[in-house]
Design a protein around this motif. Structure first.
Motif, short mmCIF file in Angstrom:
data_model
loop_
_atom_site.label_atom_id
_atom_site.label_comp_id
_atom_site.label_asym_id
_atom_site.label_seq_id
_atom_site.Cartn_x
_atom_site.Cartn_y
_atom_site.Cartn_z
N GLU A 150 38.69 19.62 -45.81
CA GLU A 150 38.41 19.40 -47.22
C GLU A 150 38.70 20.63 -48.07
O GLU A 150 39.12 20.51 -49.23
N THR A 151 38.48 21.82 -47.50
CA THR A 151 38.64 23.05 -48.29
C THR A 151 40.07 23.59 -48.27
O THR A 151 40.67 23.85 -49.32
N VAL A 152 40.64 23.77 -47.09
CA VAL A 152 41.99 24.36 -47.01
C VAL A 152 43.07 23.30 -46.85
O VAL A 152 44.25 23.60 -47.00
N GLY A 153 42.67 22.04 -46.53
CA GLY A 153 43.67 21.00 -46.32
C GLY A 153 44.58 20.79 -47.52
O GLY A 153 45.82 20.81 -47.38
N PRO A 154 44.03 20.58 -48.74
CA PRO A 154 44.90 20.40 -49.91
C PRO A 154 45.82 21.60 -50.17
O PRO A 154 46.98 21.44 -50.55
N THR A 155 45.26 22.82 -49.97
CA THR A 155 46.08 24.02 -50.19
C THR A 155 47.22 24.09 -49.18
O THR A 155 48.37 24.37 -49.55
N VAL A 156 46.92 23.85 -47.91
CA VAL A 156 47.95 23.87 -46.88
C VAL A 156 48.99 22.79 -47.14
O VAL A 156 50.21 23.01 -47.01
N LEU A 157 48.54 21.60 -47.54
CA LEU A 157 49.46 20.49 -47.81
C LEU A 157 50.39 20.84 -48.97
O LEU A 157 51.61 20.59 -48.90
N ALA A 158 49.83 21.40 -50.04
CA ALA A 158 50.65 21.76 -51.20
C ALA A 158 51.68 22.84 -50.84
O ALA A 158 52.85 22.77 -51.23
N ALA A 159 51.22 23.86 -50.08
CA ALA A 159 52.14 24.93 -49.68
C ALA A 159 53.26 24.40 -48.79
O ALA A 159 54.43 24.76 -48.95
N GLY A 160 52.90 23.51 -47.84
CA GLY A 160 53.91 22.97 -46.94
C GLY A 160 54.92 22.09 -47.65
O GLY A 160 56.13 22.20 -47.42
N LEU A 161 54.44 21.20 -48.53
CA LEU A 161 55.36 20.32 -49.24
C LEU A 161 56.25 21.10 -50.20
O LEU A 161 57.42 20.72 -50.41
N THR A 162 55.73 22.17 -50.79
CA THR A 162 56.56 23.01 -51.64
C THR A 162 57.69 23.65 -50.83
O THR A 162 58.84 23.71 -51.28
N THR A 163 57.35 24.13 -49.64
CA THR A 163 58.37 24.71 -48.76
C THR A 163 59.41 23.68 -48.35
O THR A 163 60.61 23.95 -48.34
N VAL A 164 58.96 22.47 -48.02
CA VAL A 164 59.88 21.40 -47.64
C VAL A 164 60.82 21.07 -48.79
O VAL A 164 62.04 20.92 -48.61
N ALA A 165 60.27 20.95 -50.01
CA ALA A 165 61.11 20.63 -51.17
C ALA A 165 62.14 21.74 -51.43
O ALA A 165 63.29 21.47 -51.77
N SER A 166 61.71 23.00 -51.26
CA SER A 166 62.63 24.12 -51.47
C SER A 166 63.77 24.08 -50.45
O SER A 166 64.94 24.32 -50.80
N LEU A 167 63.45 23.78 -49.21
CA LEU A 167 64.49 23.72 -48.18
C LEU A 167 65.42 22.53 -48.41
O LEU A 167 66.63 22.63 -48.18
N LEU A 168 64.88 21.41 -48.86
CA LEU A 168 65.73 20.25 -49.12
C LEU A 168 66.68 20.48 -50.29
O LEU A 168 67.70 19.78 -50.41
N SER A 169 66.38 21.44 -51.16
CA SER A 169 67.30 21.75 -52.26
C SER A 169 68.63 22.30 -51.74
O SER A 169 69.63 22.27 -52.45
N PHE A 170 68.64 22.79 -50.49
CA PHE A 170 69.89 23.26 -49.88
C PHE A 170 70.88 22.11 -49.73
O PHE A 170 72.08 22.35 -49.57
N MET A 171 70.39 20.87 -49.77
CA MET A 171 71.28 19.72 -49.61
C MET A 171 72.26 19.59 -50.76
O MET A 171 73.25 18.86 -50.66
N THR A 172 72.02 20.26 -51.86
CA THR A 172 72.92 20.19 -53.01
C THR A 172 74.05 21.21 -52.92
O THR A 172 74.93 21.22 -53.78
N MET A 173 74.06 22.06 -51.90
CA MET A 173 75.07 23.10 -51.77
C MET A 173 76.38 22.51 -51.24
O MET A 173 76.40 21.47 -50.58
N ASP A 174 77.48 23.20 -51.53
CA ASP A 174 78.79 22.75 -51.07
C ASP A 174 79.02 23.07 -49.60
O ASP A 174 79.84 22.42 -48.95
N LEU A 175 78.33 24.08 -49.07
CA LEU A 175 78.56 24.51 -47.69
C LEU A 175 77.81 23.59 -46.73
O LEU A 175 76.58 23.47 -46.78
#
Length: 545
Positions: free
Chosen positions: A192-217
């Motif tokens: 209840e305390t750290v779960g939302p924080t961990v979830l938000a941090a993890g999903l932010t990292t996932v979204a940042s990594l998926l942005s690599f899909m827009t690259m030409d390489l």
């Protein structure tokens, strides 16, 4: 003996004695289109070009090439450059680095977690959770046949460093709460305390990594996708698998020595910041501004020469290519047109000549050069044939040459201008590429048919001749400056347009009729002169392109 033209390889057989070696050396070094491209100017190095078929495995093909070369030239010093060998070097180096670095990375994580948790079971649980996430990502790569590359080679270490944090946060909070609560309650409150924080941090990292899909390489897209999958797997495991194991194995809380001291340090820092809010805020603002300016000045371009150690195989091959053959990087210009027409071939040559005189260009190769060399064998002049029939004849003679097949499509509708670059520096290559693109945009127009008697056609011919001469001087390592090219253009434009000297034409044609280049044998000089006189009397061309 009957005359004729035979096309074939430059070297038909290996020399058997010293005399044949000297003769072959003279023959090869006399071919200016081969010197600097296939053979070094001093004759002490040769280059073998291999073009891979579409869809082939670069690493497997590269290994086969090594095997063949080792069989026929075991004692010769060899350098291996190009995509297949660079890919193989990256794969082997990455695998070796992984074997060497992974144990140390795991050991460092174990030490940190043992100090933090003082519990071998918690440490193993965090490692196991992260390991499962890495296995999920690597398993999907294997299932979809994704090969390892320079970016993906570092993925396991990155996943281990990033993904382990989520399980560690949950475990750390649980150990703190379990000192005063039972296991189930401590697990619930931890989520209840750290779960939302961990979830938000993890999903932010996932979204940042998926942005690599827009690259030409493509390698970076693969890295972003599978690293994001691995992070998502470790995040899910941290919020499900880790609490489930804690509950089943009944982990107990442990008070970590030094915890109170750590909290006191944080309290001092927070108190200092609260008392001096304006100063701390101003310092942070200045730091952010400086960081933002520096971030925009980061050079994000990738240079292959900076990716490898100085003594690595790709680095040695790069130095060899630059020293002996002018460079190892190629730029290709795609040309679409009817290559059976002389005017189109002249345009290809003109564009190639313009590129050749640009700074940083080592050599330019295109199909017009091959046809000019074949035309020289036919009529003694290295130039583009002046009629479609001649072009078709020479194309038929060259149709079986695989090297010509790398410059022109089988339907004679598309061609490539191969440009070898001297510089491997990204900044110099980008400037040259911009100039070539500007030239292509400016000159990508339809061929216009004009009367040869007009001044407009004369100016165009002068430009063609000026560009051709500038390119030849460049090949001779005597480049012309812009002022010299302008002076050459003006000098050619000022030449008189009078009729050619009939006596000189008759004399030149007579020499040709009596030479071996003439397939109709004429021994009598008087007959040859009379025939030349009649040919000249027929007059010159009345029109053209």
């Amino acid at each position: 003996k009957k005359g004729g033209i035979v096309t074939g390889p430059l070297v038909r057989a290996a020399p058997k004695n010293a005399a044949e070696k000297r003769a072959l050396r003279r023959k090869v070094l006399s071919r200016d289109h081969a010197v600097g491209n296939l053979v070094a100017r001093d004759g002490k190095a040769v280059l073998i070009y291999c073009f891979l078929a579409h869809g082939s495995d670069p690493r497997a093909v590269g290994q086969n090439i090594r095997t063949v070369v080792a069989r026929y030239a075991p004692a010769d010093k060899t350098y291996w450059g190009g995509g297949p060998f660079i890919a193989a070097h990256i794969y082997d180096s990455t695998r070796a680095d992984m074997r060497r670095l992974t144990p140390w990375a795991v050991l460092a994580m174990v030490i940190v977690m043992m100090i933090a948790f003082r519990d071998i079971r918690g440490t193993c649980l965090a490692l196991l959770s992260t390991g499962f996430g890495i296995v999920v990502s690597l398993g999907l790569m294997a299932a979809f046949g994704v090969r390892i590359n320079l970016a993906l080679g570092s993925m396991p270490i990155i996943l281990f460093a990033v993904g382990s944090a989520y399980g560690i946060h949950v475990l750390a909070r649980y150990y703190k709460l379990a000192q005063t609560r039972d296991v189930e309650q401590a697990v619930i409150e931890s989520l209840e305390t750290v779960g939302p924080t961990v979830l938000a941090a993890g999903l932010t990292t996932v979204a940042s990594l998926l942005s690599f899909m827009t690259m030409d390489l493509a390698p970076m897209r693969s890295f972003g996708l599978f690293t994001a999958i691995g992070v998502l797997a470790t995040l899910i495991l941290a919020l499900t698998f880790v609490p489930a194991v804690i509950t089943l194995l009944r982990f107990r809380g442990r008070k970590v020595p030094g915890e109170a001291a750590g909290l006191r340090v944080l309290e001092v820092i927070v108190a200092f910041a609260r008392k001096r809010r304006m100063g701390v805020s101003a310092a942070l603002g200045v730091l952010c501004a400086v960081g933002l300016v520096l971030a925009f000045n980061v050079d994000s371009r990738i240079e292959l020469s900076n990716l490898f150690a100085h003594d690595s195989e790709p680095a040695r091959a790069e130095r060899f290519m630059r020293a002996r053959f002018g460079g190892s990087t190629f730029l290709q210009v795609h040309v679409v047109g009817d290559l059976r027409r002389p005017e189109v071939l002249r345009e290809v040559r003109r564009i190639g000549d313009k590129i050749r005189v640009m700074p940083g260009v080592a050599s330019v190769t295109h199909v017009a050069t091959a046809l000019a060399i074949a035309n020289e064998a036919m009529e003694g002049q290295r130039r583009v044939p002046d009629s479609p029939d001649k072009v078709k004849l020479l194309l038929a003679l060259l149709s079986g040459d695989p090297s010509v097949g790398q410059l022109m499509s089988k339907d004679r509708r598309e061609a490539l201008i191969q440009v070898k670059l001297r510089e491997s520096n990204a900044d110099a290559q980008e400037k040259l590429l911009a100039r070539v693109e500007a030239l292509a945009r400016r000159d990508s127009r339809a061929i216009e048919i004009v009367d040869v008697r007009t001044s407009r056609h004369k100016a165009r011919r002068i430009r063609l001749v000026t560009t051709r001469l500038a390119s030849l001087w460049q090949d001779a390592d005597k480049p012309l400056s812009d002022d010299q090219r302008n002076s050459l253009f003006v000098s050619l434009a000022m030449l008189p347009r009078g009729k050619p000297d009939k006596a000189r034409l008759v004399a030149a044609l007579t020499r040709f009729l009596l030479s071996e280049e003439n397939t109709v044998k004429i021994d009598d000089a008087a007959k040859a002169r009379a025939l030349a006189d009649k040919i000249v009397a027929l007059g010159g061309p009345r029109g053209g392109v």
